[in-house]
Design an enzyme around this catalytic site. Sequence first.
Site, PDB file in Angstrom:
ATOM      1  CB  THR A  99       4.601   5.422  11.286  1.00 14.01           C
ATOM      2  OG1 THR A  99       4.868   5.822  10.217  1.00 14.01           O
ATOM      3  CG2 THR A  99       3.556   6.332  12.097  1.00 14.01           C
ATOM      4  CB  SER A 112       8.061   0.968   5.296  1.00 11.01           C
ATOM      5  OG  SER A 112       7.242   2.096   4.727  1.00 11.01           O
ATOM      6  CB  THR A 145       1.791   2.613   5.956  1.00 11.76           C
ATOM      7  OG1 THR A 145       2.223   3.876   6.031  1.00 11.76           O
ATOM      8  CG2 THR A 145       1.009   2.418   7.019  1.00 11.76           C
ATOM      9  CG  ASP A 146       5.980   5.396   3.108  1.00  6.13           C
ATOM     10  OD1 ASP A 146       4.700   5.649   3.147  1.00  6.13           O
ATOM     11  OD2 ASP A 146       6.815   6.035   3.227  1.00  6.13           O
TER      12      ASP A 146
END
Length: 326
Positions: A17, A59, A89-90
């Site tokens: 992101t 990710s 971030t995942d």
Amino acid sequence: MSSSSSRRLALVHTGGTIASRPDPHGAGVTPQQAPSLDAQISGLDDVQIVSFQPFTLPSPHVTPQHMLALQALLGSLEGVDGAVITHGTDTLEETAFFLHLTLQCPFPVVLTGSMRHTGELSWDGPGNLRDAAQTALHPQSVGRGPLVAFGGDLFDARTVTKVHTSAVDAFGGYPGPIGRIDQTGGQAALRYFAGPETRWLYAPTSLTAKVEVLYAYAGWQGEGYAEAEARADGLVIAALGTGNLPAELLPMIEATQKPVVIATRTHAGPILPVYGYAGGGATLKRAGAIPASFLNAHKARLLLLVLLSLGLEHAEVRRVFEEGRF
């Protein structure tokens, strides 16, 4: 040009992101352009930035093979005082933990990302990137292994986890951050709450093993277990509570010769094999299951993947988990 006495920061972009914006040809947001770090930020004015972009991915598309490539890239860097990895971030916590297990380098490495994209008024990318850079170049960060910087909090790669799907302060993990970085009067104020710890390092040159994760739930009778066990070299089960399963799983685990690691689906806490009913943690351990200590299921999977790819035998795998060699 930077002076010969300036510090050098490696900035490794992987997508996510923090590199995303609305796709003009699609219906959503996609990684398109790596974020820039203003070297004139207070505290970074003497920093020479060397950028790398080994891949640009959301990710969920990052695999252990990408993590191994990052480990090789970081391990090859010379003359660097610190490194920052921007990441979606995942799966950020998984990449951080893989590097914790495998990366040997003399400089600090800090992973960060953002929950908002560059087109939003509340884009958190620049602040997180600044914090990560200042943390990576701070002398107190040396010897701590890969860290995660998010929202001013600094996390250990073993315990950090994404705790919210959309909030800006999306990262946490029991027992919490190991440090904090704030900005006071244009200067970074960084403080760690504990000293560096000894790390166990592993050096896989390839990841040939296959490890699958199964998720326990009320009424589970082992659906999917046999198929996963046949495909994989090892299994991780996100079990209930302190590491308990329905009774139907006990004979299945007893029958397999492959390592079965028991983690918990609970947000935090260790595996404690204390219950003696069929499927309770004590009976699972007697049946050959391996408690995952405090690792969540997806981090236990990465550790088991590394160990099996190195060719460790079942007893050696058990010793690593039981003695906390991670």
